[in-house]
Design a protein around this motif. Structure first.
Motif, PDB file in Angstrom:
ATOM      1  N   ILE A 104       1.230  -9.602 -26.228  1.00  0.00           N
ATOM      2  CA  ILE A 104       2.690  -9.709 -26.188  1.00  0.00           C
ATOM      3  C   ILE A 104       3.134 -11.047 -26.758  1.00  0.00           C
ATOM      4  CG2 ILE A 104       4.685  -9.841 -24.664  1.00  0.00           C
ATOM      5  CD1 ILE A 104       3.307  -7.894 -22.802  1.00  0.00           C
ATOM      6  N   GLY A 105       2.440 -12.106 -26.360  1.00  0.00           N
ATOM      7  CA  GLY A 105       2.773 -13.436 -26.853  1.00  0.00           C
ATOM      8  C   GLY A 105       2.649 -13.538 -28.357  1.00  0.00           C
ATOM      9  N   LYS A 106       1.586 -12.896 -28.897  1.00  0.00           N
ATOM     10  CA  LYS A 106       1.391 -12.937 -30.342  1.00  0.00           C
ATOM     11  C   LYS A 106       2.522 -12.223 -31.062  1.00  0.00           C
ATOM     12  CE  LYS A 106      -2.012 -11.973 -33.929  1.00  0.00           C
ATOM     13  NZ  LYS A 106      -3.369 -11.433 -34.223  1.00  0.00           N
ATOM     14  N   ARG A 107       2.916 -11.041 -30.523  1.00  0.00           N
ATOM     15  CA  ARG A 107       4.028 -10.303 -31.138  1.00  0.00           C
ATOM     16  C   ARG A 107       5.314 -11.118 -31.096  1.00  0.00           C
ATOM     17  NH1 ARG A 107       1.727  -5.818 -28.396  1.00  0.00           N
ATOM     18  NH2 ARG A 107       3.325  -5.982 -26.752  1.00  0.00           N
ATOM     19  N   LEU A 108       5.576 -11.758 -29.940  1.00  0.00           N
ATOM     20  CA  LEU A 108       6.776 -12.572 -29.809  1.00  0.00           C
ATOM     21  C   LEU A 108       6.744 -13.766 -30.755  1.00  0.00           C
ATOM     22  CD1 LEU A 108       7.273 -12.535 -25.935  1.00  0.00           C
ATOM     23  CD2 LEU A 108       8.624 -11.325 -27.646  1.00  0.00           C
ATOM     24  N   ARG A 109       5.552 -14.382 -30.887  1.00  0.00           N
ATOM     25  CA  ARG A 109       5.436 -15.544 -31.782  1.00  0.00           C
ATOM     26  C   ARG A 109       5.679 -15.142 -33.231  1.00  0.00           C
ATOM     27  NH1 ARG A 109       1.421 -17.041 -34.858  1.00  0.00           N
ATOM     28  NH2 ARG A 109      -0.089 -15.749 -33.753  1.00  0.00           N
ATOM     29  N   ILE A 110       5.078 -14.009 -33.634  1.00  0.00           N
ATOM     30  CA  ILE A 110       5.262 -13.534 -35.008  1.00  0.00           C
ATOM     31  C   ILE A 110       6.724 -13.207 -35.256  1.00  0.00           C
ATOM     32  CG2 ILE A 110       4.726 -11.658 -36.602  1.00  0.00           C
ATOM     33  CD1 ILE A 110       1.922 -11.584 -35.352  1.00  0.00           C
ATOM     34  N   LYS A 111       7.352 -12.555 -34.258  1.00  0.00           N
ATOM     35  CA  LYS A 111       8.774 -12.222 -34.388  1.00  0.00           C
ATOM     36  C   LYS A 111       9.610 -13.490 -34.525  1.00  0.00           C
ATOM     37  CE  LYS A 111      12.567  -9.869 -32.024  1.00  0.00           C
ATOM     38  NZ  LYS A 111      12.985  -9.127 -30.802  1.00  0.00           N
ATOM     39  N   GLU A 112       9.302 -14.487 -33.697  1.00  0.00           N
ATOM     40  CA  GLU A 112      10.048 -15.754 -33.760  1.00  0.00           C
ATOM     41  C   GLU A 112       9.839 -16.450 -35.099  1.00  0.00           C
ATOM     42  OE1 GLU A 112      10.415 -19.987 -31.292  1.00  0.00           O
ATOM     43  OE2 GLU A 112       9.045 -18.419 -30.612  1.00  0.00           O
ATOM     44  N   GLU A 113       8.587 -16.424 -35.598  1.00  0.00           N
ATOM     45  CA  GLU A 113       8.303 -17.051 -36.884  1.00  0.00           C
ATOM     46  C   GLU A 113       9.050 -16.339 -38.018  1.00  0.00           C
ATOM     47  OE1 GLU A 113       4.098 -16.932 -37.178  1.00  0.00           O
ATOM     48  OE2 GLU A 113       3.774 -18.709 -35.922  1.00  0.00           O
ATOM     49  N   VAL A 114       9.092 -14.993 -37.935  1.00  0.00           N
ATOM     50  CA  VAL A 114       9.820 -14.217 -38.948  1.00  0.00           C
ATOM     51  C   VAL A 114      11.304 -14.561 -38.903  1.00  0.00           C
ATOM     52  CG1 VAL A 114      10.558 -11.900 -39.619  1.00  0.00           C
ATOM     53  CG2 VAL A 114       8.162 -12.325 -39.033  1.00  0.00           C
ATOM     54  N   GLU A 115      11.857 -14.642 -37.674  1.00  0.00           N
ATOM     55  CA  GLU A 115      13.277 -14.983 -37.531  1.00  0.00           C
ATOM     56  C   GLU A 115      13.561 -16.387 -38.044  1.00  0.00           C
ATOM     57  OE1 GLU A 115      14.029 -14.348 -33.414  1.00  0.00           O
ATOM     58  OE2 GLU A 115      14.308 -12.180 -33.627  1.00  0.00           O
ATOM     59  N   LYS A 116      12.638 -17.326 -37.742  1.00  0.00           N
ATOM     60  CA  LYS A 116      12.808 -18.693 -38.238  1.00  0.00           C
ATOM     61  C   LYS A 116      12.773 -18.719 -39.769  1.00  0.00           C
ATOM     62  CE  LYS A 116      11.094 -21.389 -34.315  1.00  0.00           C
ATOM     63  NZ  LYS A 116      10.025 -22.314 -33.848  1.00  0.00           N
ATOM     64  N   GLN A 117      11.840 -17.944 -40.335  1.00  0.00           N
ATOM     65  CA  GLN A 117      11.731 -17.900 -41.789  1.00  0.00           C
ATOM     66  C   GLN A 117      12.981 -17.312 -42.406  1.00  0.00           C
ATOM     67  OE1 GLN A 117       9.435 -19.271 -43.655  1.00  0.00           O
ATOM     68  NE2 GLN A 117      10.387 -18.571 -45.549  1.00  0.00           N
ATOM     69  N   LYS A 118      13.495 -16.242 -41.772  1.00  0.00           N
ATOM     70  CA  LYS A 118      14.736 -15.639 -42.269  1.00  0.00           C
ATOM     71  C   LYS A 118      15.892 -16.626 -42.173  1.00  0.00           C
ATOM     72  CE  LYS A 118      13.715 -10.775 -41.312  1.00  0.00           C
ATOM     73  NZ  LYS A 118      14.104  -9.582 -40.510  1.00  0.00           N
ATOM     74  N   ALA A 119      15.938 -17.370 -41.044  1.00  0.00           N
ATOM     75  CA  ALA A 119      17.005 -18.366 -40.874  1.00  0.00           C
ATOM     76  C   ALA A 119      16.907 -19.455 -41.937  1.00  0.00           C
ATOM     77  CB  ALA A 119      16.926 -18.971 -39.478  1.00  0.00           C
ATOM     78  N   LEU A 120      15.660 -19.882 -42.229  1.00  0.00           N
ATOM     79  CA  LEU A 120      15.467 -20.902 -43.260  1.00  0.00           C
ATOM     80  C   LEU A 120      15.890 -20.378 -44.630  1.00  0.00           C
ATOM     81  CD1 LEU A 120      12.007 -22.396 -42.191  1.00  0.00           C
ATOM     82  CD2 LEU A 120      14.233 -23.521 -42.048  1.00  0.00           C
ATOM     83  N   GLU A 121      15.513 -19.126 -44.917  1.00  0.00           N
ATOM     84  CA  GLU A 121      15.885 -18.535 -46.196  1.00  0.00           C
ATOM     85  C   GLU A 121      17.395 -18.363 -46.293  1.00  0.00           C
ATOM     86  OE1 GLU A 121      13.680 -14.923 -46.348  1.00  0.00           O
ATOM     87  OE2 GLU A 121      11.769 -15.914 -46.789  1.00  0.00           O
TER      88      GLU A 121
END
Length: 334
Positions: A104-121
């Motif tokens: 669960i933690g890994k899925r949440l981390r990946i989701k957060e990283e994707v959201e951060k990347q989208k926010a940066l983009e």
């Protein structure tokens, strides 16, 4: 002393029972109270109290020991170690567990990283759009400033040219014995028509409703609404092309005088402290109210007018009333 003695007797008992090719392994974990798996099978928990240990008898051989302790849904403590159990021995294994991600933690981390990347983009795109907008804004401001300079230069050249033409025309007329009024107006039709040597236009000397005779405009000027202009008679003094002037043409009549100095004012702004706002050649002009123009504003409900009191330009509703001075000819814009 009693605890140590009890522990020694327990170990001695286990050793005595170790025969048949088995040994003892003691397991300590940090943190404490962790689940202990040996070759994938849960065999117990490490003690939660200091000074206690978990001990188990195993046959001689190689074993995989894994200890786990959940921290939360995102992280868990875990450690794995392979050990060899020798017959007749007691060995201690201390396992310092590491904090690792759960599924669960890994899925949440990946989701957060994707959201951060989208926010940066997204921010990078917004910054790029803003930077381009700033470049375009500065370019437009530069072009506008350059255009304003060019327009000022052209207007200055036009004024200079118009003044030269006026002076030439004035000299020619004076040579012919024609007297100009206010250095630009020639009186025609015994004074009933005013010809503007600068604008090229010819004006009725009197407002509609008045009659020109003996050098003056007699009677009361008539008021019209904008819609009533279509019924105005265009015949006057042998000409049939008289019409209601545009606001640009009306501006050429604005003359700020009784001040220092007197001047023609085509800016559309008020004559301010000047008493009158129209050339004195137009005798007996009402000093209040407004002259109507044929020019509509962007709103079809209003039209441009020339206010007589100060010489400024307004745009009231078409239902308002005002005076009319007809014009003929084509405005010289040079």
């Amino acid at each position: 002393m009693t605890k140590h003695l009890t522990f020694f007797i327990l170990i001695l008992t286990l050793l005595t029972a170790c025969g048949g090719g088995s040994g003892i392994i003691k397991i300590n974990t940090s943190p404490r109270d962790a689940k202990i798996f040996i070759d994938g099978e849960l065999v117990g928990n490490s003690p939660s109290n200091i000074g206690q240990t978990f001990a188990i008898k195993l046959d001689e051989g190689t074993y995989t020991i894994k200890v786990t302790k959940p921290l939360n849904n995102i992280y868990t403590y875990s450690k794995e170690k392979t050990v060899f159990i020798k017959e007749g021995t007691i060995q201690t294994v201390s396992l310092e567990m590491e904090k690792i991600e759960t599924a669960i933690g890994k899925r949440l981390r990946i989701k957060e990283e994707v959201e951060k990347q989208k926010a940066l983009e997204k921010k990078a795109l917004e910054d790029e759009i803003y930077a381009r907008a700033e470049i375009n804004r500065k370019r437009r401001e530069k072009e506008k400033a350059e255009q304003e300079i060019l327009e000022k230069k052209l207007k200055a050249q036009q004024r200079e040219k118009a003044e030269k033409l006026r002076l030439i025309a004035e000299q020619e007329l004076l040579a012919k014995g024609v007297e100009l009024v206010e250095a630009r107006y020639e009186l025609l039709a015994s004074g009933a028509i005013v010809s503007d040597r600068v604008s090229g236009l010819q004006w009725m000397r009197c407002s509609l409703g008045q009659e020109y005779r003996n050098g003056g405009c007699h009677g009361k000027a008539k008021s019209f609404t904008w819609d009533g202009l279509i019924n105005i008679n265009s015949n006057f003094n042998e000409y049939d092309d008289w019409r209601v002037p545009t606001i640009e043409e009306l501006r050429t009549l604005i003359y700020c005088h009784s001040g220092k100095p007197d001047f023609f004012n085509e800016t559309g702004r008020s004559c301010s402290s000047y008493k009158d706002s129209i050339a004195s050649v137009f005798v007996n002009t009402p000093n209040r109210g407004k002259f109507l123009s044929s020019s509509e504003t962007k709103s079809s409900e209003s039209a441009y007018v020339l206010f007589l009191a100060g010489g400024d330009i307004g745009k009231p509703l078409k239902g308002y009333t005002g005076y009319v001075r007809l014009v003929r000819g084509v405005l010289n814009k040079d």
